[in-house]
Design a protein around this motif. Structure first.
Motif, PDB file in Angstrom:
ATOM      1  N   ASP A 227      35.774  36.771  48.879  1.00  0.00           N
ATOM      2  CA  ASP A 227      35.995  36.855  47.435  1.00  0.00           C
ATOM      3  C   ASP A 227      34.678  36.979  46.695  1.00  0.00           C
ATOM      4  O   ASP A 227      34.563  37.701  45.693  1.00  0.00           O
ATOM      5  CB  ASP A 227      36.760  35.619  46.956  1.00  0.00           C
ATOM      6  CG  ASP A 227      38.192  35.604  47.447  1.00  0.00           C
ATOM      7  OD1 ASP A 227      38.700  36.690  47.802  1.00  0.00           O
ATOM      8  OD2 ASP A 227      38.805  34.524  47.491  1.00  0.00           O
ATOM      9  N   GLU A 228      33.660  36.243  47.182  1.00  0.00           N
ATOM     10  CA  GLU A 228      32.349  36.306  46.540  1.00  0.00           C
ATOM     11  C   GLU A 228      31.741  37.699  46.703  1.00  0.00           C
ATOM     12  O   GLU A 228      31.106  38.224  45.781  1.00  0.00           O
ATOM     13  CB  GLU A 228      31.408  35.249  47.152  1.00  0.00           C
ATOM     14  CG  GLU A 228      30.008  35.227  46.552  1.00  0.00           C
ATOM     15  CD  GLU A 228      30.002  34.802  45.087  1.00  0.00           C
ATOM     16  OE1 GLU A 228      28.967  35.006  44.421  1.00  0.00           O
ATOM     17  OE2 GLU A 228      31.023  34.265  44.612  1.00  0.00           O
ATOM     18  N   LEU A 229      31.973  38.306  47.867  1.00  0.00           N
ATOM     19  CA  LEU A 229      31.485  39.670  48.072  1.00  0.00           C
ATOM     20  C   LEU A 229      32.137  40.649  47.094  1.00  0.00           C
ATOM     21  O   LEU A 229      31.472  41.534  46.546  1.00  0.00           O
ATOM     22  CB  LEU A 229      31.775  40.118  49.509  1.00  0.00           C
ATOM     23  CG  LEU A 229      30.835  39.602  50.601  1.00  0.00           C
ATOM     24  CD1 LEU A 229      31.291  40.106  51.967  1.00  0.00           C
ATOM     25  CD2 LEU A 229      29.399  40.047  50.343  1.00  0.00           C
ATOM     26  N   LEU A 230      33.422  40.470  46.876  1.00  0.00           N
ATOM     27  CA  LEU A 230      34.108  41.338  45.925  1.00  0.00           C
ATOM     28  C   LEU A 230      33.572  41.144  44.513  1.00  0.00           C
ATOM     29  O   LEU A 230      33.407  42.105  43.747  1.00  0.00           O
ATOM     30  CB  LEU A 230      35.616  41.066  45.962  1.00  0.00           C
ATOM     31  CG  LEU A 230      36.349  41.479  47.247  1.00  0.00           C
ATOM     32  CD1 LEU A 230      37.811  41.052  47.189  1.00  0.00           C
ATOM     33  CD2 LEU A 230      36.245  42.977  47.467  1.00  0.00           C
ATOM     34  N   ARG A 231      33.276  39.859  44.157  1.00  0.00           N
ATOM     35  CA  ARG A 231      32.732  39.585  42.826  1.00  0.00           C
ATOM     36  C   ARG A 231      31.342  40.208  42.670  1.00  0.00           C
ATOM     37  O   ARG A 231      31.027  40.815  41.638  1.00  0.00           O
ATOM     38  CB  ARG A 231      32.662  38.079  42.601  1.00  0.00           C
ATOM     39  CG  ARG A 231      32.277  37.675  41.167  1.00  0.00           C
ATOM     40  CD  ARG A 231      32.151  36.180  41.038  1.00  0.00           C
ATOM     41  NE  ARG A 231      31.022  35.677  41.832  1.00  0.00           N
ATOM     42  CZ  ARG A 231      29.753  35.745  41.407  1.00  0.00           C
ATOM     43  NH1 ARG A 231      29.464  36.299  40.237  1.00  0.00           N
ATOM     44  NH2 ARG A 231      28.792  35.271  42.162  1.00  0.00           N
ATOM     45  N   SER A 238      29.062  47.164  37.727  1.00  0.00           N
ATOM     46  CA  SER A 238      28.848  47.049  36.287  1.00  0.00           C
ATOM     47  C   SER A 238      27.393  47.336  35.933  1.00  0.00           C
ATOM     48  O   SER A 238      27.101  48.050  34.959  1.00  0.00           O
ATOM     49  CB  SER A 238      29.245  45.647  35.815  1.00  0.00           C
ATOM     50  OG  SER A 238      28.997  45.494  34.432  1.00  0.00           O
ATOM     51  N   LEU A 239      26.464  46.789  36.738  1.00  0.00           N
ATOM     52  CA  LEU A 239      25.033  47.033  36.490  1.00  0.00           C
ATOM     53  C   LEU A 239      24.698  48.521  36.635  1.00  0.00           C
ATOM     54  O   LEU A 239      23.929  49.074  35.832  1.00  0.00           O
ATOM     55  CB  LEU A 239      24.184  46.197  37.457  1.00  0.00           C
ATOM     56  CG  LEU A 239      24.176  44.688  37.217  1.00  0.00           C
ATOM     57  CD1 LEU A 239      23.443  43.979  38.338  1.00  0.00           C
ATOM     58  CD2 LEU A 239      23.538  44.369  35.862  1.00  0.00           C
ATOM     59  N   ILE A 240      25.277  49.140  37.676  1.00  0.00           N
ATOM     60  CA  ILE A 240      25.018  50.572  37.887  1.00  0.00           C
ATOM     61  C   ILE A 240      25.553  51.388  36.716  1.00  0.00           C
ATOM     62  O   ILE A 240      24.901  52.321  36.226  1.00  0.00           O
ATOM     63  CB  ILE A 240      25.654  51.034  39.214  1.00  0.00           C
ATOM     64  CG1 ILE A 240      24.934  50.383  40.396  1.00  0.00           C
ATOM     65  CG2 ILE A 240      25.613  52.548  39.336  1.00  0.00           C
ATOM     66  CD1 ILE A 240      25.580  50.668  41.736  1.00  0.00           C
TER      67      ILE A 240
END
Length: 269
Positions: A227-231, A238-240
């Motif tokens: 889940d953390e990887l997905l986040r 978003s940054l890209i």
């Protein structure tokens, strides 16, 4: 169904085909004959003119002559002036020139025979006649895989020679699908019978029963959870996106500045 449509125009004892009838050994096709008659009519002013009129029979037979032997096929259907016949590989197994002849009939014992016309069968590049056979999935030792009911697992048709009714294929020889959409069907067996499920059902089952185990394994290997990887992936996307938008804005400001500077130079000159 593969079909070929031929227009036949009859004028007395002459018959004209819209295209020639050409086959290769072992061909099987649905043949459609559109029947027309070229005849003379007398107009209201007394002049004569030739017109082409459709012929609409109730039923028909197709005589087939090959290598001196004559056989016949009854029409598969009649639609208006179109007569449908199915030409099986039985009639295209002999190389050479043959003849066909159509005979029309009705319920009143009337019969009308057309002039014969030629057809040609040529030899294909295979050494023997080819035909279609059911294809079974086999195990690595070429033993057919069966359902609980004793039926073979069919995967389509194959071209075979020498009249073999059934052929086999390894799983590794099947077409491979790259991107999955979840609707793919998998063969499964339980205590009741052989059934199927979908990739989506399989995925949901794995997540429901093994989700925690998978997440713990990911955490153990890389120090974080799935889940953390997905986040983190969502944050990176978003940054890209923001960086891309900022770059586009900077390029636009630069172009606007260059256009304004060029206009100022032109005024000074």
């Amino acid at each position: 169904m593969i079909n070929k449509k031929i227009t036949l125009t009859i004028q007395g004892y002459d018959i004209k085909l819209s295209s020639s009838l050409c086959f290769y050994q072992g061909d099987s096709i649905h043949l459609i004959f559109e029947l027309n008659e070229s005849t003379i009519t007398i107009n209201s002013n007394g002049t004569r003119s030739r017109v082409v009129l459709p012929i609409e029979p109730l039923s028909a037979f197709l005589l087939i002559e090959k290598a001196g032997n004559i056989d016949y096929i009854e029409n598969a259907s009649v639609v208006g002036n179109e007569v449908h016949f199915h030409i099986s590989s039985k009639y295209t197994d002999t190389v050479g020139i043959g003849r066909m002849q159509i005979i029309l009939t009705d319920d009143n014992c009337c019969q009308l025979t057309f002039s014969p016309f030629n057809f040609e069968v040529r030899e294909n590049i295979a050494e023997s006649l080819l035909s279609q056979a059911d294809t079974l999935i086999t195990d690595i030792d070429n033993v057919a895989l069966m359902t609980n009911d004793g039926d073979g697992l069919m995967v389509g048709k194959s071209l075979v020679s020498d009249g073999v009714p059934v052929t086999s294929k390894y799983i590794r020889d099947l077409q491979q699908k790259g991107i999955l959409d979840g609707e793919e069907r998998l063969i499964i067996q339980d205590d009741e019978a052989t059934k199927y499920t979908t990739m989506l059902n399989l995925y949901n089952y794995i997540i429901e029963h093994f989700g925690d185990t998978i997440d713990n394994e990911i955490r153990e290997q890389i120090g974080t959870s799935g889940d953390e990887l997905l986040r983190l992936k969502a944050q990176l996307n978003s940054l890209i996106t923001n960086a891309t938008n900022d770059l586009v804005a900077i390029r636009k400001l630069k172009k606007d500045y260059e256009d304004a500077l060029a206009e100022l130079n032109n005024q000074n000159n």
